[in-house]
Scaffold this active site. Structure first.
Site, PDB file in Angstrom:
ATOM      1  N   LYS A  23       0.891  -1.170   0.000  1.00 28.50           N
ATOM      2  CA  LYS A  23       0.000   0.000   0.000  1.00 28.50           C
ATOM      3  C   LYS A  23       0.917   1.205   0.000  1.00 28.50           C
ATOM      4  O   LYS A  23       1.770   1.349   0.881  1.00 28.50           O
ATOM      5  CB  LYS A  23      -0.892  -0.028   1.243  1.00 28.50           C
ATOM      6  CG  LYS A  23      -1.675   1.257   1.455  1.00 28.50           C
ATOM      7  CD  LYS A  23      -2.653   1.114   2.612  1.00 28.50           C
ATOM      8  CE  LYS A  23      -3.312   2.442   2.950  1.00 28.50           C
ATOM      9  NZ  LYS A  23      -4.285   2.301   4.051  1.00 28.50           N
TER      10      LYS A  23
ATOM     11  N   ASP B 218       1.274   5.185   0.011  1.00 29.19           N
ATOM     12  CA  ASP B 218       0.566   6.394   0.404  1.00 29.19           C
ATOM     13  C   ASP B 218       1.170   7.634  -0.257  1.00 29.19           C
ATOM     14  O   ASP B 218       2.135   7.541  -1.019  1.00 29.19           O
ATOM     15  CB  ASP B 218       0.634   6.497   1.938  1.00 29.19           C
ATOM     16  CG  ASP B 218      -0.653   7.016   2.530  1.00 29.19           C
ATOM     17  OD1 ASP B 218      -1.345   7.792   1.857  1.00 29.19           O
ATOM     18  OD2 ASP B 218      -0.964   6.652   3.682  1.00 29.19           O
TER      19      ASP B 218
ATOM     20  N   ARG C  24      -6.666   4.364  -4.371  1.00 16.82           N
ATOM     21  CA  ARG C  24      -7.666   4.999  -3.517  1.00 16.82           C
ATOM     22  C   ARG C  24      -8.207   6.220  -4.223  1.00 16.82           C
ATOM     23  O   ARG C  24      -7.470   6.934  -4.912  1.00 16.82           O
ATOM     24  CB  ARG C  24      -7.023   5.399  -2.192  1.00 16.82           C
ATOM     25  CG  ARG C  24      -6.965   4.265  -1.174  1.00 16.82           C
ATOM     26  CD  ARG C  24      -8.244   4.185  -0.355  1.00 16.82           C
ATOM     27  NE  ARG C  24      -8.434   5.420   0.362  1.00 16.82           N
ATOM     28  CZ  ARG C  24      -7.777   5.740   1.475  1.00 16.82           C
ATOM     29  NH1 ARG C  24      -6.948   4.884   2.032  1.00 16.82           N
ATOM     30  NH2 ARG C  24      -7.987   6.903   2.057  1.00 16.82           N
TER      31      ARG C  24
ATOM     32  N   ASP D 215      -9.875   9.303   3.769  1.00 22.45           N
ATOM     33  CA  ASP D 215     -10.085   8.087   4.562  1.00 22.45           C
ATOM     34  C   ASP D 215     -11.548   7.921   4.972  1.00 22.45           C
ATOM     35  O   ASP D 215     -12.204   8.871   5.408  1.00 22.45           O
ATOM     36  CB  ASP D 215      -9.227   8.131   5.837  1.00 22.45           C
ATOM     37  CG  ASP D 215      -7.745   8.063   5.506  1.00 22.45           C
ATOM     38  OD1 ASP D 215      -7.383   8.023   4.311  1.00 22.45           O
ATOM     39  OD2 ASP D 215      -6.946   8.056   6.469  1.00 22.45           O
TER      40      ASP D 215
HETATM   41  C1  GLA Z   1      -3.326   7.799   5.255  1.00 24.10           C
HETATM   42  C2  GLA Z   1      -4.072   6.686   4.521  1.00 24.10           C
HETATM   43  C3  GLA Z   1      -4.685   5.728   5.524  1.00 24.10           C
HETATM   44  C4  GLA Z   1      -3.596   5.160   6.430  1.00 24.10           C
HETATM   45  C5  GLA Z   1      -2.818   6.295   7.101  1.00 24.10           C
HETATM   46  C6  GLA Z   1      -1.595   5.795   7.844  1.00 24.10           C
HETATM   47  O1  GLA Z   1      -4.217   8.604   5.957  1.00 24.10           O
HETATM   48  O2  GLA Z   1      -5.063   7.217   3.680  1.00 24.10           O
HETATM   49  O3  GLA Z   1      -5.381   4.687   4.878  1.00 24.10           O
HETATM   50  O4  GLA Z   1      -2.728   4.364   5.680  1.00 24.10           O
HETATM   51  O5  GLA Z   1      -2.377   7.254   6.139  1.00 24.10           O
HETATM   52  O6  GLA Z   1      -0.859   6.827   8.445  1.00 24.10           O
END
Ligand code: GLA
Length: 473
Positions: free
Chosen positions: A118, A120, A176, A180
């Protein structure tokens, strides 16, 4: 499909959490429904940063045996290992990020036996603002992972920025598309940036957190069809079982994520699962939507905002629909409003992708309505599954319940062979040229699979309805 620690545990990660969770995935029968990735999110890194050779290192208090031992353990159980980093100087929780360290870090991930990353987008050092700039920043990791020779899925997490849905599929497996998620069905929250964007406006600069299920759906709706086999819009991890929504809301959330082909990462604590949550996430008829071989997202056929509002001032209904591999049509009717409503949709409207104005051949047939929640696991069975303390006991419960096992029968095979456990229960028929009409309670969804009723001696025998043209009718 799998589990990610972030929604339930945030930074509170450890070897123990991953290992006990992987035990739960297996004992609850979830691995055998397809949930096989165990994903360690942010905060696994040593707070002092890279070691003297420039390599990322785990926090040893949390991971006393290192990370390779975790992947070895997961692999020995038939599971896969996911990890996290950021295309930034730091991760979102301010640990060392991978920007400009892509090759070193990809090599570490490969050495540790990682199967998914994943990736980011926090602390991107200003390398954002146009699709090309973001694309190049993420492509560096995509290339580095490929160069390791290990098959590592790449899950981009840049929250829909820089039109990721237009380029994500060329360098990654999923992206994504919003800020969130949080554990709420419709409740708006200022922390979810851009929550006042007009529908269809995908230009959100600060996607934020605390985005509701409804917000995420409205954000993805204009480009849901961008999901293709191997590249999917990621609607974020699931909140089922976290406690903030009702049972009906969780059912709707889960079915929509499955129907829209989002990665399905469970986000709750699997070691303290409630029977209700278990019987949502283990419904094979819903999972068969997610795993359908056609591999296309459901799209929104209609959004009606002229309905009674809920306690947050939200009043809208949606009709989502999508074609499935065997010619069935998935339909989800959702009521985000405050009152129970009859939602109607005609066959002509559902089959617009095959011909507008009722001209689709599909409109000429009767369609059986199958309710995909009809055979949800009973609460008593789910309860005994959770309470059972030995493997043979659990296996016996699943066997007695005749529960689907996707390790034994992959979904593609089960669908091809018409395994009844994937088709819910027939509850009625929509006549040719007719209208599907169902009462949908406030804050809930109806989830159907429409199945064409085959007629004796029909002219299209041996030929899939999807290939029949108007002229051939
Ligand atoms: C971002 C991502 C989340 C998570 C956090 C971790 O906000 O969008 O899904 O991975 O970072 O710090």
């Amino acid at each position: 499909m799998g589990w990610n620690n972030w929604n339930a545990f945030g930074c509170d990660v450890s070897e123990e959490l991953l290992l006990t969770t992987s035990d739960a995935i297996i004992s609850l029968g979830l691995r055998d429904l397809g949930y096989d990735y165990v994903v360690l999110d942010d905060c696994w890194q040593d707070a002092n940063g890279r070691d003297k050779n420039g390599k990322l290192q785990p926090e040893l208090n949390k991971f006393p045996n290192g990370l390779k031992s975790i992947s070895d353990h997961l692999h020995s159980k038939g599971l896969k290992y996911g990890m996290y980093s950021s295309a930034g100087e730091m991760t979102c929780a301010r640990f060392a990020g991978s920007l400009d360290h892509e090759v070193d870090d990809a090599n570490s991930f490969a050495e540790w036996g990682v199967d998914m990353l994943k990736y980011d987008s926090c602390y991107h050092m200003g390398r954002v603002g146009t699709p090309t700039v973001s694309f190049n920043r993420f492509k560096a990791m995509s290339d580095a992972l490929q160069a390791t020779g290990r098959n590592i899925l790449l899950n981009l997490c840049n929250w829909g920025e820089d039109l990721v849905h237009t380029w994500g599929m060329s360098i990654s497996n999923s992206w994504r598309m919003s800020g969130d998620i949080y554990d709420a069905f419709t409740r708006p929250d200022d922390l979810c940036g851009c929550n006042t964007l007009a529908p269809g406006d995908v230009n959100c600069v600060a996607p934020g957190t605390h985005c509701s299920v409804l917000f995420i759906l409205n954000k993805v709706a204009p480009y849901a069809d961008r999901s293709i086999p191997g590249g999917w819009s990621d609607l974020d991890m699931l909140e089922v079982g976290q406690g903030g929504m009702t049972d009906e809301e969780y059912k709707a959330h889960f079915a929509l994520w499955a129907g829209l082909k989002s990665p399905l990462f469970l986000g709750n604590d699997l070691r303290s699962m409630s029977p209700k949550a278990l019987s949502i996430i283990n419904n094979p008829a819903i999972l068969a939507l997610s795993q359908d071989p056609h591999g296309r997202s459901m799209t929104r056929v209609r959004r009606d905002t002229n309905v009674a509002a809920d306690e947050w001032g939200i009043g809208e209904t949606h009709v989502w629909a999508g074609h499935l591999h065997n010619g069935d049509q998935a339909v989800i009717l959702v009521n985000f409003g405050g009152k129970d409503i009859d939602i109607k949709v005609s066959l002509a409207e559902l089959f617009i992708p095959f011909g507008p104005g009722g001209s689709a051949p599909h409109n000429k047939f009767d369609w059986a309505i199958h309710d995909l929640w009809a055979h949800r696991m009973s609460e008593a069975t789910a309860e005994s599954l959770i309470a059972a303390s030995t493997e043979p006991e659990r296996a016996a419960i699943l066997k007695a319940a005749n529960w689907y096992n996707a390790t034994e029968i992959p979904y593609e095979k089960g669908l091809r062979e018409e395994d009844p456990r994937l088709f819910g229960e027939k509850i009625g028929v929509v006549k040719a040229g007719g209208v599907l009409k169902e009462k949908v309670k406030s804050h809930s969804a109806k989830v159907f699979r429409l199945r064409r009723v085959k007629k004796e001696g029909e002219v299209f025998k041996g030929k899939s309805i999807d290939r029949v043209t108007k002229d051939e009718l």
